[in-house]
Design a protein around this motif. Structure first.
Motif, PDB file in Angstrom:
ATOM      1  N   ARG A   1      43.156  35.953  38.561  1.00 18.56           N
ATOM      2  CA  ARG A   1      42.850  37.384  38.536  1.00 18.56           C
ATOM      3  C   ARG A   1      41.334  37.601  38.449  1.00 18.56           C
ATOM      4  O   ARG A   1      40.783  38.452  39.149  1.00 18.56           O
TER       5      ARG A   1
ATOM      6  N   LYS B   1      39.819  36.788  41.813  1.00 22.87           N
ATOM      7  CA  LYS B   1      40.089  37.848  42.788  1.00 22.87           C
ATOM      8  C   LYS B   1      39.184  39.054  42.541  1.00 22.87           C
ATOM      9  O   LYS B   1      38.641  39.627  43.478  1.00 22.87           O
ATOM     10  N   ILE B   2      39.005  39.428  41.307  1.00 21.60           N
ATOM     11  CA  ILE B   2      38.138  40.564  40.970  1.00 21.60           C
ATOM     12  C   ILE B   2      36.706  40.283  41.392  1.00 21.60           C
ATOM     13  O   ILE B   2      36.056  41.127  42.015  1.00 21.60           O
TER      14      ILE B   2
ATOM     15  N   THR C   1      36.478  40.385  45.196  1.00 19.61           N
ATOM     16  CA  THR C   1      36.802  41.654  45.820  1.00 19.61           C
ATOM     17  C   THR C   1      35.787  42.758  45.529  1.00 19.61           C
ATOM     18  O   THR C   1      35.432  43.518  46.412  1.00 19.61           O
ATOM     19  N   TYR C   2      35.340  42.838  44.296  1.00 20.62           N
ATOM     20  CA  TYR C   2      34.524  43.979  43.880  1.00 20.62           C
ATOM     21  C   TYR C   2      33.058  43.601  43.687  1.00 20.62           C
ATOM     22  O   TYR C   2      32.735  42.478  43.335  1.00 20.62           O
TER      23      TYR C   2
ATOM     24  N   ILE D   1      30.148  44.674  39.320  1.00 23.36           N
ATOM     25  CA  ILE D   1      30.986  44.444  38.150  1.00 23.36           C
ATOM     26  C   ILE D   1      30.061  44.241  36.955  1.00 23.36           C
ATOM     27  O   ILE D   1      29.019  43.602  37.061  1.00 23.36           O
TER      28      ILE D   1
END
Length: 173
Positions: free
Chosen positions: A103, A106-107, A110-111, A114
């Motif tokens: 997770r 992926k964060i 993807t983003y 942050i």
């Protein structure tokens, strides 16, 4: 000689290690060079200097990274330059499962933009004390938490204020 047996649940666990300041990427490379699986979540951010602007990769979590190591490898991890200790929680090694690491990966993939927010374990309704700034030592009640800011009701001033989370300390009284 001590024999360790590794269960399936231990294989799926990632340990959190604390590193020297600004050594996260170096430690990650050193562990990987020893064939130890490690993960240092990196975020891309733009830094500006007087003469240039550059996109750099910085660790998402300062002084922390994750390592998937069986108990036999723990000493090898601890002996790696830049590693200070394994993080413990309630007297036991702090761990994350594979799903949590995936997770985070992926964060990070993807983003953009942050940022981590280190809240001093406060919740809505808590009584807190301001420990920095012009309102030093004043007390209030947490009404709302918004990112890095906390909305406080200040009984002494009969108003609500927005305060940065790092300026607060949970009050005992």
């Amino acid at each position: 000689m001590v024999n360790f047996t590794v269960t399936d649940t231990e294989k799926d666990r990632w340990h959190i290690i604390y590193t020297r300041s600004r050594w996260e990427k170096k430690v990650d490379l050193l562990l990987k060079s020893q064939n130890i699986e490690s993960f240092c979540p990196l975020i891309k951010t733009t830094r500006r200097w007087v003469d240039r602007t550059k996109v750099v990769e910085l660790p998402l979590l300062s002084s922390y990274l994750f390592v998937s190591a069986d108990p036999k490898t723990h000493l090898k991890v601890l002996n790696t330059s830049g590693v200070i200790k394994f993080v413990n929680y309630c007297g036991k090694p702090a761990t994350l499962c594979n799903d949590e690491i995936e997770r985070i990966k992926k964060i990070v993939d993807t983003y953009q933009n942050i940022d981590t927010v280190n809240l001093p374990q406060i919740r809505i309704g808590d009584k807190v004390k301001i420990v920095d700034g012009v309102l030093y030592d004043m007390k209030g009640e947490v009404l709302r938490i918004r990112g890095k800011s906390v909305v406080l009701f200040m009984d002494q001033l009969n108003c609500a204020l927005v305060v940065k989370a790092e300026q607060l300390m949970k009050s005992c009284a």
